[in-house]
Design a protein around this motif. Structure first.
Motif, PDB file in Angstrom:
ATOM      1  N   THR A   1       0.232 -19.478  -0.721  1.00  0.00           N
ATOM      2  CA  THR A   1      -0.394 -18.168  -0.879  1.00  0.00           C
ATOM      3  C   THR A   1       0.674 -17.073  -0.874  1.00  0.00           C
ATOM      4  OG1 THR A   1      -2.414 -18.894   0.205  1.00  0.00           O
ATOM      5  CG2 THR A   1      -1.997 -16.516   0.161  1.00  0.00           C
ATOM      6  N   GLY A   2       0.578 -16.178  -1.835  1.00  0.00           N
ATOM      7  CA  GLY A   2       1.503 -15.054  -1.904  1.00  0.00           C
ATOM      8  C   GLY A   2       2.714 -15.283  -2.771  1.00  0.00           C
ATOM      9  N   GLU A   3       2.982 -16.538  -3.139  1.00  0.00           N
ATOM     10  CA  GLU A   3       4.157 -16.822  -3.967  1.00  0.00           C
ATOM     11  C   GLU A   3       3.740 -16.883  -5.434  1.00  0.00           C
ATOM     12  OE1 GLU A   3       7.728 -20.163  -4.301  1.00  0.00           O
ATOM     13  OE2 GLU A   3       6.602 -19.909  -2.431  1.00  0.00           O
ATOM     14  N   PRO A   4       4.459 -16.143  -6.311  1.00  0.00           N
ATOM     15  CA  PRO A   4       4.045 -16.099  -7.714  1.00  0.00           C
ATOM     16  C   PRO A   4       4.384 -17.362  -8.484  1.00  0.00           C
ATOM     17  CG  PRO A   4       6.029 -14.788  -7.387  1.00  0.00           C
ATOM     18  CD  PRO A   4       5.586 -15.246  -6.029  1.00  0.00           C
TER      19      PRO A   4
ATOM     20  N   HIS B   1      -0.163 -14.309  -8.269  1.00  0.00           N
ATOM     21  CA  HIS B   1      -0.274 -14.924  -6.947  1.00  0.00           C
ATOM     22  C   HIS B   1      -1.608 -14.524  -6.330  1.00  0.00           C
ATOM     23  CE1 HIS B   1       0.390 -11.212  -4.549  1.00  0.00           C
ATOM     24  NE2 HIS B   1       1.200 -10.866  -5.525  1.00  0.00           N
ATOM     25  N   LEU B   2      -2.075 -15.330  -5.412  1.00  0.00           N
ATOM     26  CA  LEU B   2      -3.293 -15.049  -4.657  1.00  0.00           C
ATOM     27  C   LEU B   2      -2.907 -14.521  -3.279  1.00  0.00           C
ATOM     28  CD1 LEU B   2      -5.294 -18.247  -5.604  1.00  0.00           C
ATOM     29  CD2 LEU B   2      -5.966 -15.917  -6.192  1.00  0.00           C
TER      30      LEU B   2
ATOM     31  N   LEU C   1      -5.634  -3.445  -3.677  1.00  0.00           N
ATOM     32  CA  LEU C   1      -6.602  -3.839  -4.705  1.00  0.00           C
ATOM     33  C   LEU C   1      -6.368  -3.121  -6.023  1.00  0.00           C
ATOM     34  CD1 LEU C   1     -10.010  -4.016  -2.766  1.00  0.00           C
ATOM     35  CD2 LEU C   1      -8.524  -5.896  -3.473  1.00  0.00           C
ATOM     36  N   VAL C   2      -5.673  -1.978  -5.974  1.00  0.00           N
ATOM     37  CA  VAL C   2      -5.453  -1.205  -7.194  1.00  0.00           C
ATOM     38  C   VAL C   2      -4.633  -2.008  -8.210  1.00  0.00           C
ATOM     39  CG1 VAL C   2      -3.295  -0.036  -6.578  1.00  0.00           C
ATOM     40  CG2 VAL C   2      -4.965   1.138  -8.009  1.00  0.00           C
ATOM     41  N   ARG C   3      -3.880  -2.987  -7.736  1.00  0.00           N
ATOM     42  CA  ARG C   3      -3.089  -3.830  -8.645  1.00  0.00           C
ATOM     43  C   ARG C   3      -3.635  -5.257  -8.703  1.00  0.00           C
ATOM     44  NH1 ARG C   3       1.124  -0.772 -10.193  1.00  0.00           N
ATOM     45  NH2 ARG C   3       1.929   0.815  -8.774  1.00  0.00           N
ATOM     46  N   SER C   4      -4.888  -5.426  -8.313  1.00  0.00           N
ATOM     47  CA  SER C   4      -5.491  -6.757  -8.304  1.00  0.00           C
ATOM     48  C   SER C   4      -6.417  -6.939  -9.496  1.00  0.00           C
ATOM     49  CB  SER C   4      -6.281  -6.949  -7.005  1.00  0.00           C
ATOM     50  OG  SER C   4      -7.100  -8.106  -7.069  1.00  0.00           O
ATOM     51  N   ALA C   5      -6.571  -8.204  -9.896  1.00  0.00           N
ATOM     52  CA  ALA C   5      -7.526  -8.556 -10.952  1.00  0.00           C
ATOM     53  C   ALA C   5      -8.829  -9.085 -10.377  1.00  0.00           C
ATOM     54  CB  ALA C   5      -6.919  -9.593 -11.890  1.00  0.00           C
ATOM     55  N   GLY C   6      -8.961  -9.036  -9.045  1.00  0.00           N
ATOM     56  CA  GLY C   6     -10.211  -9.419  -8.422  1.00  0.00           C
ATOM     57  C   GLY C   6     -10.206 -10.826  -7.856  1.00  0.00           C
TER      58      GLY C   6
ATOM     59  N   TYR D   1      -7.717 -12.520  -3.483  1.00  0.00           N
ATOM     60  CA  TYR D   1      -7.620 -11.683  -4.679  1.00  0.00           C
ATOM     61  C   TYR D   1      -6.403 -12.100  -5.506  1.00  0.00           C
ATOM     62  CZ  TYR D   1     -11.202  -8.467  -2.983  1.00  0.00           C
ATOM     63  OH  TYR D   1     -12.392  -7.911  -2.564  1.00  0.00           O
ATOM     64  N   LEU D   2      -6.597 -12.142  -6.815  1.00  0.00           N
ATOM     65  CA  LEU D   2      -5.522 -12.499  -7.733  1.00  0.00           C
ATOM     66  C   LEU D   2      -4.733 -11.254  -8.115  1.00  0.00           C
ATOM     67  CD1 LEU D   2      -4.183 -14.670  -9.602  1.00  0.00           C
ATOM     68  CD2 LEU D   2      -5.807 -13.918 -11.371  1.00  0.00           C
ATOM     69  N   HIS D   3      -3.426 -11.367  -8.091  1.00  0.00           N
ATOM     70  CA  HIS D   3      -2.527 -10.296  -8.534  1.00  0.00           C
ATOM     71  C   HIS D   3      -1.679 -10.853  -9.672  1.00  0.00           C
ATOM     72  CE1 HIS D   3      -3.286  -7.657  -4.975  1.00  0.00           C
ATOM     73  NE2 HIS D   3      -3.649  -8.819  -4.473  1.00  0.00           N
TER      74      HIS D   3
END
Length: 516
Positions: free
Chosen positions: A360-363, A400-401, A335-340, A406-408
């Motif tokens: 999911t997981g692919e940018p 990616h989600l 989560l430290v690198r997530s935008a929520g 959570y969005l990264h």
């Protein structure tokens, strides 16, 4: 366009003044002669008179009024008076330069500029823009004089929800700034979401230390809706901000991550977060993990982060206070690198270059739909059609989600480097570089290379005297796949930034391509 009459920012003020006439509405801590407070009733009286003066100047519905001022009573009055008169506000960042101002004033077709002698002295050409009238709030006739030029308005001008309320100029990291058209409905949607997401209440005391022309300005309207108290500072001083928290009983504020770092560094020995402070809301740029963890501990988890962009302001996703506390409990949390998480009412897609959804997981590029989205870019139909293609806002951000929703955010699409046929996202390399003790700041760009197409290049500001490029590259090898490791390291004294603090990578690419 929605033709339904809506509640504008000025109408919000009038409604709040009927309910809370004697409550403090705006306190200008840096007013001439010392801090000065206006109640809701007093602010309505001044705004009504000023709106009448604007109409007496011959300004008509839809005309643009530009504001070039520091945070102040005058800014709030000018902004609300323009809305009350049925005009469109064009806020100008005080950190811009001559060419920026002349472009924005000409591009917007502004009829009036409300500013101060400071800016007229700095940029005398402001007085030569064709069709532009000037009002200096701090000299001569000023706002007080303008307010006497016509009869005060009895009520704000009615407006359709889809009508433009403001033209908000983008930062222009990739070209000339474009004006984002935000409607009255857009502003109201942002305000409603702010109250919900931030948990704002009727006893709100909102501190504005960031410019009202941009991020901080989006908290003005929800505070007025609740009958809260807006406290204004002309500029940001970290140590002073910590004192104001206590002196004014501040409940919340908007900052960018660099301002959080400054507050952490400015804390006196024994400092603790005051009980009144409910949230530190931040957005606008990535936050480095160390600052996030330090701030979460120092402010006892009272942090909220959001991700969006000026084309659809403030709220696509939110990393809430509970998320921050989870990060504090587990420093290794992703989560430290997530935008929520994506907010209810917002639609988000991750797509490839053909706008096809990715797993999911692919940018891929982040596409969004939200009620606060812009109407388009001012007088730029082709740009508007491109960025709103298919009814989705193409953000230009790559992300990616994860499996938990959570969005990264990985990078800006235009910052992606293609080297030897492989994609490298500059941000993931910058995050590794930022953790190195010898590096104070880092920007990663792609420079032309006859073999690889583009060479991953690290442009670094040193933290001290050490400029060991080989050591930097070796440190990257230990954490990154080989094709992502910088091929070269360039050292500079500082990184070029625009007035919003964003690194101008375009300028770096031009500089070092020419130098090479």
């Amino acid at each position: 366009m929605d033709d339904t009459v809506t509640t504008t920012a000025a109408q919000v003020l009038w409604d709040a003044a009927r309910r809370y006439p004697d409550r403090p509405c705006v306190t200008d801590l840096d007013a001439a002669g010392g801090p000065a407070t206006l109640t809701y009733a007093q602010l309505v009286e001044r705004v009504a008179a000023l709106a009448g003066g604007l109409r007496a100047r011959g300004l008509r519905e839809g005309d643009r009024v530009a504001l070039l001022q520091h945070n102040s009573h005058a800014y709030v009055e000018s902004y609300l008076a323009a809305i009350a008169a049925g005009l469109v506000v064009v806020p100008l960042n005080v950190r811009l330069v001559r060419d920026d101002y002349l472009h924005m004033l000409t591009d917007s077709g502004s009829r009036l500029l409300v500013t101060t002698e400071e800016f007229v002295s700095r940029v005398p050409e402001l007085g030569t823009v064709a069709g532009l009238d000037l009002v200096r709030v701090d000299t001569g006739h000023g706002l007080a004089g303008l307010a006497t030029e016509g009869a005060p308005v009895a009520a704000p001008a009615p407006a359709a929800g889809g009508n433009p309320a403001s033209l908000m100029y983008t930062s222009g990291t990739t070209g000339s700034p474009k004006a984002v058209v935000l409607s009255h409905d857009s502003w109201r949607s942002v305000a409603d979401r702010a109250v919900e997401v931030l948990g704002m209440g009727g006893d709100e005391v909102t501190l504005h230390v960031a410019p009202l022309t941009h991020g901080a300005g989006f908290l003005l309207l929800p505070t007025l809706m609740l009958g809260g108290h807006n406290v204004l500072c002309r500029s940001y001083d970290a140590a002073r901000t910590l004192e104001i928290f206590v002196e004014q009983g501040v409940t919340g504020l908007f900052v960018v991550p660099s301002m959080i770092r400054m507050m952490l560094d400015a804390r006196p020995v024994g400092w603790s977060v005051p009980p009144s402070l409910r949230r530190l809301y931040y957005a606008g740029s990535p936050i480095d993990p160390e600052t996030m963890r330090d701030a979460t501990e120092a402010f006892e988890g009272r942090l909220v982060q959001s991700f969006a962009q000026m084309e659809s302001p403030m709220f696509f996703t939110v990393l809430d206070q509970e998320d921050h506390r989870r990060i504090l409990a587990d420093p290794a949390s992703p989560l430290v690198r997530s935008a929520g998480r994506v907010l209810p009412g917002v639609e988000l897609r991750i797509v490839d270059d053909a706008d096809e959804d990715l797993p999911t997981g692919e940018p891929g590029e982040i596409l969004a739909r939200a009620p606060q989205a812009m109407s388009g870019y001012w007088n730029r139909p082709e740009d508007t059609a491109a960025v709103l293609a298919g009814g989705w806002l193409h953000t230009g951000d790559i992300g990616h989600l994860d499996g938990d929703g959570y969005l990264h955010i990985v990078d800006r699409k235009k910052d992606m480097i293609v080297t030897g046929g492989s994609n490298v996202y500059a941000r993931e390399v910058e995050e590794v570089l930022a953790e190195l003790p010898a590096v104070k700041e880092a920007a990663v760009i792609g420079l032309p290379h006859r073999v690889w197409g583009e060479a991953v290049t690290a442009v670094l500001v040193p933290a001290g005297a050490d400029r060991d490029s080989d050591a930097v590259i070796e440190a990257c090898r230990a954490q990154l796949a080989g094709y992502r490791v910088p091929k070269q390291v360039l050292w500079v004294d500082d990184l070029p930034r625009n007035a919003y603090g964003k690194v101008l990578k375009r300028r770096l690419r031009e500089q070092f391509t020419t130098a090479g």
